[in-house]
Design an enzyme around this catalytic site. Structure first.
Site, mmCIF file in Angstrom:
data_model
loop_
_atom_site.group_PDB
_atom_site.id
_atom_site.type_symbol
_atom_site.label_atom_id
_atom_site.label_comp_id
_atom_site.label_asym_id
_atom_site.label_seq_id
_atom_site.Cartn_x
_atom_site.Cartn_y
_atom_site.Cartn_z
ATOM 1 C CG HIS A 195 -2.141 -0.968 0.812
ATOM 2 N ND1 HIS A 195 -2.171 -2.271 1.233
ATOM 3 C CD2 HIS A 195 -3.230 -0.791 0.013
ATOM 4 C CE1 HIS A 195 -3.250 -2.850 0.736
ATOM 5 N NE2 HIS A 195 -3.901 -1.986 -0.004
ATOM 6 N NE ARG A 302 -6.290 0.695 -2.421
ATOM 7 C CZ ARG A 302 -5.867 0.760 -3.700
ATOM 8 N NH1 ARG A 302 -5.756 1.913 -4.321
ATOM 9 N NH2 ARG A 302 -5.535 -0.348 -4.333
ATOM 10 N NE ARG A 338 -10.914 -1.128 -0.158
ATOM 11 C CZ ARG A 338 -9.689 -1.461 -0.566
ATOM 12 N NH1 ARG A 338 -9.524 -2.437 -1.436
ATOM 13 N NH2 ARG A 338 -8.650 -0.810 -0.130
ATOM 14 C CD GLU A 437 -9.814 -7.346 -2.300
ATOM 15 O OE1 GLU A 437 -8.770 -6.736 -2.531
ATOM 16 O OE2 GLU A 437 -10.548 -7.111 -1.330
ATOM 17 C CG ASN A 460 -3.291 -4.665 -6.172
ATOM 18 O OD1 ASN A 460 -2.958 -4.811 -7.341
ATOM 19 N ND2 ASN A 460 -3.705 -3.524 -5.689
ATOM 20 C CG ASP A 461 -5.462 -8.152 -1.300
ATOM 21 O OD1 ASP A 461 -4.378 -8.436 -0.748
ATOM 22 O OD2 ASP A 461 -6.120 -7.152 -1.015
ATOM 23 N NE ARG A 471 -1.133 -5.735 -1.738
ATOM 24 C CZ ARG A 471 -2.347 -5.182 -1.873
ATOM 25 N NH1 ARG A 471 -3.434 -5.889 -1.652
ATOM 26 N NH2 ARG A 471 -2.472 -3.946 -2.261
ATOM 27 C CB CYS A 508 -10.474 -1.662 -8.706
ATOM 28 S SG CYS A 508 -10.697 -2.779 -7.323
#
Ligand code: PEP
Ligand code: MG
Length: 576
Positions: A195, A302, A338, A437, A460-461, A471, A508
Site C-alpha cells: 500500500h 479506499r 469501499r 480478491e 493485488n490481493d 505482497r 481495480c
C-alpha cells in the site's frame, strides 16, 4: 562518492532531490535541523508529547492500582514520571532544540545518550541499572513524537525537493507526506503492490522500494536521483549526470502533455466497444485528479485512509462529509466507495489491532468490519447518507464466505432502517458490490448472484492469495506474477461468469492501470478498468488502438498455455 543501486520501481518518474532519513524504529530517529522560524513549534511539539506520556503513565498507574502487580508497576511508573520532570532530561532537550535547532526526537535521544553514559559510571549496581528507565521513558516520548510529525527540513536553496529515505514506511506515513513538497520515496523493504507503493503512485511521486540496506548507505542531505520507471537510484551524482536526468524528466513531461490531448476523446475500441475508465482514490482531495483526466468516475475509494495515522475514529459526520465531498465533486458520475479495508499492511493505532502472526490471513477487510459492528455501522450510515448527493455505490472488500456477504448486507439493511426512522435521505436504489480478491470467491462466483449488482476484481490481493506471496515482502517479489496461468484463469473466469450472471465486472487492482495488460484484459471481455488517475490517459491510448474481436480468440489461446515463459511471450506480443 557517486554510487548506483537497483531496487523495485513502484512509482514512475524522475526525481532529483536531497535525502531526508526517516525511521520508525524507536531511538533510531531522524536527525535534522529545524528552520529558525519553526524552533518554537518544535519545542511545543516536544512539550505536547511529554504531556501525552505523562497522561499515559498516570493512566497506567490507575490500571495497575486495581491489579496484583500494583506495587511494582506503581514504583516503576513513579520513577519514569520523576525522570520526565527532571530538568536534566526534558529541559536539556528543549535547549538542544533552541540552541542547536535539533529536531525534537534527535534532541531527546542525544540527551538520553548523555544520561546513560553518566549512569554507566555509577558504582552502585542498582542505580546503574536505572539507565533502562531513562531509555524506556525516552522511547515513550519518541514514539509519541513520531506519530505527530513536525516540520520537515526546510527547502534547500537550490530549489530541489526532499527525498524520503526510510527502512520502511507505512501507508499512513506516506500519505502524511502529501502536503510536504516531497520529490521521491526510497525504502529498504516493500513490494510493488504494497500500500505504500500504491499511495506513492496516487500522489504521483517517484518511488523505488526493496533497496535492502540502502538507508545505512546514505547521509542526510545527500543529493539523490531516482528513476522510478526502471528502479535506479544514483547517490551523489556529478553535474553531468544531473543534467542528463533533467533532460529525461523534461522528455517524460512532454510525453505526459501529449497524452493530455486524449482527455476528452471517448474511450472506445477500434471495433466500437465503449470501455469505462475510472480512478482509484484515497481521499477527497484526489477527486481533482479524476476530473483532470476526465475519468468516468471513481472505481475504488479506499476509505481506510480516513481511519489511519490517528488515535481516534472518524465520526459518522466526519465520514459523511468526506464521502459527500467526493460524490458532489463527481457530479453524477459513479463513486464506488469501499468499506474500510484495515488490517494486514494497514493497521490502525487502536487497541483492537492486536499483533497477528499472519496479518494478511487474519482479521482484515470485511472480517475486521464484522468484528467491530459499531465501527462498521457508523461507516454504513455515513455512506448511505452521502448517497443522497449523487451516484454512490458501496463495495465490500475481500469476501470469501457467503455468510460474510449476508452479514454485511444485513448490516446495510439495518442502517437503512435506522436512517428511515431518523428521516435521513439516502438513495433507496443504491448499488452494492463485492470485491473478488481471494481465489475462493473467484471460483464460487455463483454465491454473489442476486445478492450484489457488481463485482470488482482486486488483482493485488487475488495474486497474493492465489500464489501465497506476501505482497509487501520483497524477498518473494520475484514470485509475484500477474501472468501466472492460475491468476489469468481466475480473472478471466470471474469476468465471464460474473457477466453471465448479470453482474457488471471491473478490475481495480494495479493490473488495470498497467498498459502491458490492457489488451489482455480487453480480450477477456473486461469493459471497466479502475486505476490511479495518473494512468487513465495512457490506458485510454491503449483502448483506442485495440480491437476486441481480434483480441478475444488470441486471449483464449493464452489462457490455455501452461508454461509461464510462453504466457509472458504471448502477452508481450499481444501488447505490441
Ligand atoms: C486489490 O487488492 O487489488 C485492491 C484493489 O485492493 P487493495 O490494493 O487496497 O488491497
Ligand atoms: Mg485488496
Amino acid at each position: 562518492m557517486t554510487f548506483t543501486v537497483h531496487g523495485l520501481p513502484v512509482s514512475q518518474g524522475i526525481a532529483i532531490g536531497h535525502a531526508h532519513l526517516v525511521s520508525r524504529a524507536l531511538l533510531e530517529v531522524s536527525h535534522y535541523h529545524v528552520a529558525e522560524k519553526h524552533v518554537d513549534d518544535e519545542v511545543a511539539r516536544l512539550d505536547t508529547s511529554v504531556a501525552a506520556v505523562r497522561k499515559e503513565l498516570a493512566a497506567l498507574k490507575d490500571t495497575a492500582a486495581s491489579s496484583q502487580a500494583h506495587g511494582e508497576v506503581g514504583a516503576f511508573v513513579d520513577l519514569q514520571l520523576i525522570m520526565l520532570a527532571d530538568p536534566l532530561l526534558v529541559d536539556a532537550a528543549r535547549r538542544l532544540i533552541q540552541e542547536r535547532r535539533c529536531n525534537a526526537e534527535w534532541a531527546m535521544v542525544q540527551q538520553m545518550e548523555h544520561l546513560v553514559a553518566q549512569f554507566e559510571q555509577i558504582e552502585d549496581s542498582y542505580l546503574r541499572e536505572r539507565k533502562a528507565d531513562v531509555v524506556q521513558v525516552v522511547e515513550r516520548v519518541v514514539k509519541d513524537l513520531v506519530g505527530h510529525p513536525g516540520h520537515l527540513p526546510p527547502r534547500r536553496r537550490d530549489g530541489l525537493g526532499t527525498i524520503i529515505v526510510a527502512h520502511d514506511l507505512s501507508p499512513a506515513d506516506t500519505i502524511g507526506f502529501r502536503d510536504h513538497n516531497i520529490a521521491g520515496f526510497l525504502t529498504d523493504i516493500g513490494g510493488p503492490t504494497s500500500h505504500t507503493a500504491i499511495v506513492a503512485r496516487t500522489l504521483g511521486i517517484p518511488a523505488v522500494v526493496g533497496l535492502h540496506r540502502f538507508r545505512d548507505l546514505v547521509e542526510e542531505d545527500e543529493l539523490i536521483i531516482i528513476d522510478g520507471t526502471i528502479g535506479i537510484v544514483i547517490v551523489d551524482p556529478d553535474e553531468s549526470i544531473v543534467e542528463e536526468y533533467r533532460l529525461r524528466r523534461t522528455e517524460l513531461e512532454v510525453k505526459r502533455s501529449r497524452l493530455k490531448l486524449l482527455r476528452d476523446t471517448p474511450s472506445n475500441t477500434l471495433d466500437g466497444h465503449p470501455v469505462a475508465l475510472l480512478g482509484n482514490i484515497e481521499g477527497p482531495s484526489d477527486a481533482a485528479q479524476i476530473k483532470a483526466v476526465n475519468a468516468d468516475g471513481v472505481g475504488l475509494y479506499r476509505t481506510e485512509f480516513l481511519f489511519m495515522g490517528r488515535e481516534d475514529l472518524p465520526t459518522e459526520d466526519e465520514q459523511f462529509e468526506a464521502y459527500r465531498a467526493v460524490v458532489k465533486a463527481l457530479a453524477g458520475r459513479p463513486v464506488t466507495i469501499r468499506t474500510f479495508d484495515v488490517g494486514a499492511d494497514k493497521m490502525l493505532s487502536l487497541p483492537q489491532h492486536r499483533q497477528e502472526t499472519n496479518p494478511a490471513l487474519g482479521l482484515r477487510a470485511v472480517r475486521f468490519s464484522l468484528s467491530e459492528p459499531q465501527m462498521f455501522r457508523t461507516q454504513l450510515r455515513a455512506l448511505l447518507r452521502a448517497s443522497a448527493y449523487g451516484k454512490l455505490r458501496i463495495m465490500i472488500p475481500m469476501i470469501s464466505h457467503v455468510q460474510e456477504l449476508e452479514q454485511a448486507l444485513a448490516m446495510i439493511e439495518q442502517a437503512r432502517e435506522e436512517l428511515r426512522a431518523d428521516r435521513h435521505k439516502f438513495d433507496e436504489n443504491i448499488e452494492i458490490g463485492a470485491m473478488i480478491e481471494v481465489p475462493a470467491a473467484a471460483l464460487a462466483i455463483g454465491m454473489f448472484r442476486n445478492r450484489v449488482s457488481f463485482l470488482s476484481i482486486g488483482t493485488n490481493d487475488l495474486i497474493q492469495y492465489t500464489l501465497a506471496i506476501d505482497r509487501t515482502d520483497d524477498a518473494v517479489v520475484h514470485l509475484y506474477d500477474p501472468l501466472h496461468p492460475a491468476v489469468l484463469r481466475l480473472i478471466a473466469g470471474t469476468i465471464q461468469s460474473g457477466t453471465r450472471l448479470g453482474m457488471s465486472v471491473s478490475v481495480c487492482g494495479e493490473m488495470a492501470g498497467d498498459p502491458a495488460y490492457t489488451r489482455l484484459l480487453l480480450g477477456m471481455g473486461l469493459r471497466e478498468f479502475s486505476m490511479h488517475p495518473a494512468n487513465v490517459l495512457e490506458i485510454k491510448q491503449q483502448v483506442l488502438h485495440a480491437d476486441c474481436t481480434e483480441l478475444a480468440p488470441r486471449v483464449q489461446r493464452i489462457l490455455r498455455l501452461d508454461e509461464p515463459a510462453r504466457v509472458h511471450e504471448a502477452v508481450q506480443k499481444l501488447a505490441g
